[in-house]
Scaffold this active site. Structure first.
Site, mmCIF file in Angstrom:
data_model
loop_
_atom_site.group_PDB
_atom_site.id
_atom_site.type_symbol
_atom_site.label_atom_id
_atom_site.label_comp_id
_atom_site.label_asym_id
_atom_site.label_seq_id
_atom_site.Cartn_x
_atom_site.Cartn_y
_atom_site.Cartn_z
ATOM 1 N N TYR A 157 0.877 -0.945 0.027
ATOM 2 C CA TYR A 157 -0.102 0.147 -0.106
ATOM 3 C C TYR A 157 0.652 1.267 0.049
ATOM 4 O O TYR A 157 0.738 2.268 -0.841
ATOM 5 C CB TYR A 157 -0.906 0.081 1.306
ATOM 6 C CG TYR A 157 -1.919 1.055 1.184
ATOM 7 C CD1 TYR A 157 -3.081 1.056 0.548
ATOM 8 C CD2 TYR A 157 -1.782 2.205 2.193
ATOM 9 C CE1 TYR A 157 -4.150 2.070 0.566
ATOM 10 C CE2 TYR A 157 -2.646 3.243 2.328
ATOM 11 C CZ TYR A 157 -3.793 3.257 1.306
ATOM 12 O OH TYR A 157 -4.742 4.036 1.470
HETATM 13 N N1 LIG Z 1 -9.741 5.357 4.685
HETATM 14 C C1 LIG Z 1 -8.540 5.893 4.731
HETATM 15 O O1 LIG Z 1 -7.990 5.893 6.124
HETATM 16 C C2 LIG Z 1 -7.698 6.393 3.928
HETATM 17 C C3 LIG Z 1 -6.437 7.188 4.060
HETATM 18 C C4 LIG Z 1 -5.816 7.474 2.892
HETATM 19 C C5 LIG Z 1 -6.073 7.234 1.863
HETATM 20 N N2 LIG Z 1 -7.265 6.393 1.412
HETATM 21 C C6 LIG Z 1 -7.486 6.392 -0.114
HETATM 22 O O2 LIG Z 1 -8.816 6.829 -0.386
HETATM 23 C C7 LIG Z 1 -9.286 5.869 -1.164
HETATM 24 C C8 LIG Z 1 -10.816 5.635 -0.964
HETATM 25 O O3 LIG Z 1 -10.575 4.558 0.353
HETATM 26 P P1 LIG Z 1 -11.797 4.240 1.184
HETATM 27 O O4 LIG Z 1 -11.268 4.377 2.562
HETATM 28 O O5 LIG Z 1 -12.850 5.132 0.765
HETATM 29 O O6 LIG Z 1 -11.966 3.027 0.717
HETATM 30 P P2 LIG Z 1 -13.377 2.008 0.414
HETATM 31 O O7 LIG Z 1 -13.052 0.577 0.500
HETATM 32 O O8 LIG Z 1 -14.427 2.452 1.406
HETATM 33 O O9 LIG Z 1 -13.853 2.379 -1.036
HETATM 34 C C9 LIG Z 1 -12.993 2.046 -2.260
HETATM 35 C C10 LIG Z 1 -13.971 1.917 -3.241
HETATM 36 O O10 LIG Z 1 -13.149 1.381 -4.560
HETATM 37 C C11 LIG Z 1 -13.800 0.573 -5.283
HETATM 38 N N3 LIG Z 1 -13.098 -0.288 -5.959
HETATM 39 C C12 LIG Z 1 -12.087 -1.486 -5.463
HETATM 40 N N4 LIG Z 1 -11.605 -1.994 -6.627
HETATM 41 C C13 LIG Z 1 -12.000 -1.467 -7.688
HETATM 42 C C14 LIG Z 1 -11.756 -1.570 -9.095
HETATM 43 N N5 LIG Z 1 -10.949 -2.522 -9.636
HETATM 44 N N6 LIG Z 1 -12.268 -0.815 -9.972
HETATM 45 C C15 LIG Z 1 -13.240 0.261 -9.609
HETATM 46 N N7 LIG Z 1 -13.519 0.247 -8.036
HETATM 47 C C16 LIG Z 1 -12.947 -0.384 -7.194
HETATM 48 C C17 LIG Z 1 -14.521 -0.452 -4.095
HETATM 49 O O11 LIG Z 1 -15.756 -1.272 -4.422
HETATM 50 C C18 LIG Z 1 -15.141 0.566 -3.135
HETATM 51 O O12 LIG Z 1 -16.340 1.082 -3.371
HETATM 52 C C19 LIG Z 1 -8.372 4.979 -1.452
HETATM 53 O O13 LIG Z 1 -7.416 5.145 -2.665
HETATM 54 C C20 LIG Z 1 -7.697 4.953 -0.489
HETATM 55 O O14 LIG Z 1 -6.180 4.185 -0.464
HETATM 56 C C21 LIG Z 1 -8.044 6.225 2.283
#
Ligand SMILES: NC(=O)c1ccc[n+]([C@@H]2O[C@H](COP(=O)([O-])OP(=O)(O)OC[C@H]3O[C@@H](n4cnc5c(N)ncnc54)[C@H](O)[C@@H]3O)[C@@H](O)[C@H]2O)c1
Length: 250
Positions: A157
């Site tokens: 990651y």
């Molecule tokens: N939640 C955190 O703490 C956090 C912190 C920093 C960065 N992020 C980043 O923010 C973004 C969103 O994270 P989140 O926490 O909302 O995650 P989440 O799991 O709630 O949402 C991610 C979404 O991506 C979709 N997805 C997965 N594989 C896919 C594919 N192959 N094609 C299209 N869609 C796909 C999933 O179905 C889901 O709806 C990510 O890039 C994550 O790395 C999250």
């Protein structure tokens, strides 16, 4: 504020979590939003929720790791709306966590890179021709503090998110003389389905490092993204905005 009136925004991973929160914010400010997500039922639910809030929303079932699917989805958006002003790439996965590098499965590493890096590249690549033609575009890539700091226990990651930051710098420079900007945002922990699925020890590791002593809220991330995605953010490109409650001060 109605900064996105008459604009069309694509949000990958827009069916839930941070992506959905961003779509909701852009929609509330007037954008027609298109959710690209692999999870079709959740996408349909999200579309319905946004429509109920008066937002023009369209959910498309798209696996952003597949070039043909991504290019087909761009075609659909252009046929339906005729323009793409904003792309936010929020689709992402963590892969295995709370393990050391020698325990990381190469297949897991590849899966994380395929979505977090290649999926992002494919999405950006596919919208650029329409943005170049319009000489306008705002691309906002969702990175992570792990891409700056490197979170122990999260090799794949953290590596993928460092790549997102690097990719954003390149795209920003390459199109700097056009009306297209490309920036990233690097959030610290936000409680979404992704984080709920992580081992408690990994979440504690990340949360303990936040000086504000709390996790971020989806709305706080969406607010920063909305600025970077707006016309107002016209003299910033290739940059990674911070949203870490003080963890990163650079
Ligand atoms: N939640 C955190 O703490 C956090 C912190 C920093 C960065 N992020 C980043 O923010 C973004 C969103 O994270 P989140 O926490 O909302 O995650 P989440 O799991 O709630 O949402 C991610 C979404 O991506 C979709 N997805 C997965 N594989 C896919 C594919 N192959 N094609 C299209 N869609 C796909 C999933 O179905 C889901 O709806 C990510 O890039 C994550 O790395 C999250």
């Amino acid at each position: 504020m109605n900064r996105f009136e008459d604009q069309v925004a694509i949000v990958t991973g827009g069916a839930q979590g941070i992506g959905f929160g961003i779509a909701r914010r852009l929609g509330a400010e007037g954008a027609a939003v298109v959710l690209w997500d692999i999870n079709e039922p959740l996408g349909a639910e999200a579309q319905q929720t946004l429509a109920g809030e008066g937002v023009t929303a369209l959910a498309l079932a798209v696996d952003v790791t597949r070039q043909a699917a991504v290019e087909g989805a761009v075609k659909t958006v252009l046929e339906r709306f005729g323009r793409i002003d904003v792309l936010v790439t929020a689709a992402g996965i963590t892969g295995q966590t709370n393990i050391q590098t020698h325990q990381v499965e190469p297949a897991d590493f590849e899966q994380v890179m395929a979505l977090n890096v290649k999926g992002m590249f494919l999405s950006v690549r596919a919208v650029l021709p329409a943005m170049l033609e319009a000489d306008y575009g705002r691309i906002v890539n969702i990175a992570s503090i792990s891409g700056k700091d490197g979170n122990a226990g999260m090799l794949a990651y953290s590596t993928s998110k460092a790549a997102v930051i690097g990719m954003t710098k390149v795209i920003g420079k390459e199109y700097a003389e056009t009306g297209i900007t490309c920036n990233a945002i690097a959030p610290a922990v936000v409680r979404t389905a992704m984080v709920e699925s992580l081992p408690a020890a990994q979440v504690k590791y990340m949360t303990d490092r936040i000086p504000m002593k709390r996790t971020g809220e989806i709305e706080e991330i969406a607010a920063v993204v909305a600025f970077a995605a707006s016309k107002e953010a016209s003299f910033t490109t290739g940059f990674t905005f911070d949203a870490t409650g003080g963890r990163a001060v650079y």
